[in-house]
Design a protein around this motif. Structure first.
Motif: not given
Length: 542
Positions: A206-220
């Protein structure tokens, strides 16, 4: 972290400090700091929902207090500028100004306490923390809406932290800023779920998946869409008048100032800054053609000038500026009629005739009027600068040269559901006049600017933002600051902009998304209370 769960109030304090980081502190927000919006609530959520806190006999009280601590500490840090405004410009003694800031924070901190209490009630009713965390984004969006409607202080809602994030702001034309806040709280909930998971495997996944998702969205935040097309240019005057100083402008002084304003309005090619007027921003002189057409607009901001709508000298000055530029003119002034005085924007047509004025509808409490005057009778003595304006009633738009202009004044820019109505009424471009000099060199002018930028995104409109001392700028329909004038300078800004005709979903329908979050929140709490009653009934039966 587990040791801290015994002290959820301390975790609430940590969340309050972290929550201040993704907002402007003393200047434009560095892009990297926006990432803290994804994790600021994690300590609070972890403290509220942990098993150690759940077993405490005063669980609900402790949880609400943790949320309250988070809210009060965040408002003190985020809105510290209230002290400067009250003390320096409102002539309130230091202890009184500090007391006003603390009282303000203690009142608005109750929304955070409510959020924590709702989470704790659900935690008592539902066995799994994951179910409660799924409710958190709905609760938060609903509470932000309540803050906007009940106390009318939707200052720096969570979603504003992502105004530079091109991916997340694509939600705003549909959900308003609330959809962005919802998404950020969902990210916080996923990170909290990872910490609360009992299985190491689930925690890592859950933690790794969430961090990756956050990094993807924050790349905006690093996406750079192509510039929006423009079709006209405006001349925005920035007089940089002293706040709190009475400008009588009598006799020769009036004539001198009027001539300076007229001459400044005729300067249609001025030094400017590409983007934000930060400390290190370079001022450039654009190359302008000799035969520039008439500007689409000339604007004078809300400011402490001596302009009154019924003053023949003011009427003559507006006529002279309009005819000299062959352009419509918008000027902040004190509107006067038989009912009293208004904080107004006067609109003059290119032929010099005054078409009408927009009277500010959403006034600043204790700044432009004293609410509940019988109760707060002492406010007039505390703040020598308190106004006594009447409230406007109509969100008028004004037509000139085949285009419609919508005007809102200063503080009104933070009310999304009100600004959108100018677009519904036909405005093709927004004009926001403001006097941010009351904030001094604090974080407030930058926070105020970011909220105006979100209005541009929600309605897909250009905003011409004309201020007394900065930030004077043009904001494109994607919320980007295109060009701006240097702050604290007596200057003007000739900047390009465009006209938009379409209506976004948010412009047409307003806070539908936040309202749905409120309905879902009420249903979730009703279900939680029902489960809680059933559990108590079973305990009694045994």
């Amino acid at each position: 972290m587990r040791l801290l769960t015994r002290h959820p109030v301390l975790l609430g304090l940590i969340s309050g400090i972290l929550l201040d980081l993704p907002f402007p502190i003393a200047g434009p927000l560095p892009l990297w700091r926006a990432v803290f919006a994804w994790m600021a609530f994690v300590p609070l959520l972890y403290g509220i929902l942990s098993e150690a806190n759940l077993q405490h006999p005063r669980y609900l009280r402790r949880s609400a207090l943790a949320g309250y601590t988070c809210g009060v500490s965040w408002y003190v840090l985020n809105c510290y500028w209230i002290y400067d405004t009250m003390h320096i410009y409102g002539n309130v003694p230091g202890p009184g100004a500090a007391g006003i800031l603390l009282l303000y924070s203690m009142v608005l901190g109750l929304y955070f306490a409510l959020f924590a209490l709702l989470m704790a009630i659900c935690r008592k009713a539902f066995s799994k923390a994951a179910i409660v965390l799924a409710c958190a984004p709905f609760f938060w969006a609903a509470i932000e809406l309540a803050a906007s409607r009940i106390t009318s202080v939707p200052w720096d809602q969570l979603g504003y932290s992502q105004v530079d994030n091109f991916l997340l702001t694509r939600l705003a034309p549909y959900t308003g800023v609330y959809g962005i806040s919802f998404t950020l709280m969902a990210g916080n909930s996923l990170l909290a779920a990872a910490l609360l998971a009992h299985s190491v495997h689930v925690r890592l996944r859950t933690g790794v998946g969430t961090v990756l998702l956050i990094l993807l969205l924050q790349s905006g935040s690093f996406v750079r869409p192509k510039p929006e097309p423009t079709s006209d240019y405006a001349v925005l005057l920035q007089p940089n008048l002293d706040v709190g100083v009475s400008n009588l402008w009598v006799g020769p002084e009036w004539n001198e100032n009027a001539m300076q304003i007229l001459n400044q309005s005729l300067v249609h090619c001025t030094p400017m800054i590409a983007g934000m007027p930060s400390v290190h921003a370079a001022v450039v002189q654009p190359k302008c053609p000799q035969d520039l057409p008439a500007p689409g607009l000339v604007a004078w901001p809300e400011s402490p000038s001596a302009f009154r709508s019924n003053d023949p000298r003011f009427v003559a000055l507006m006529r002279e500026i309009a005819t000299a530029n062959r352009s419509p003119v918008i000027a902040g002034a004190i509107g006067e009629d038989e009912t009293g005085e208004y904080n107004s924007a006067v609109f003059t047509a290119p032929d010099g005739n005054i078409i009408g004025r927009y009277d500010k509808i959403h006034l600043v409490p204790f700044g432009e009027f004293v609410p509940y005057r019988e109760i707060f009778f002492f406010a007039k003595h505390l703040t020598q600068q308190v106004g006594d304006f009447n409230r406007g009633r109509y969100r008028r738009v004004f037509r000139a040269n085949g285009h419609e202009f919508g005007i809102f004044i200063c503080y009104e820019s933070i009310f999304a559901d009100e600004v959108r109505q100018f677009a519904v009424n036909g405005a093709q471009v927004f004009v926001n006049i403001s006097d941010d000099g009351w904030y001094g060199d604090t974080s407030a002018p930058w926070q105020h600017l970011n909220m105006a930028r979100m209005r541009a995104i929600e309605n897909h409109r250009w905003i011409l933002r004309d201020t007394n001392n900065g930030v004077t700028t043009a904001i494109d329909p994607l919320g980007r600051v295109t060009y701006s004038a240097p702050r604290h300078e007596n200057t003007s800004l000739a900047v390009r902009y465009g006209y938009e005709n379409g209506l976004t979903f948010y412009s047409r329908n307003g806070d539908v998304f936040a309202g749905l979050c409120g309905i879902i929140s009420i249903a979730a709490i009703a279900l939680a209370l029902r489960f809680r009653l059933q559990i108590k009934a079973k305990v009694r039966s045994h």
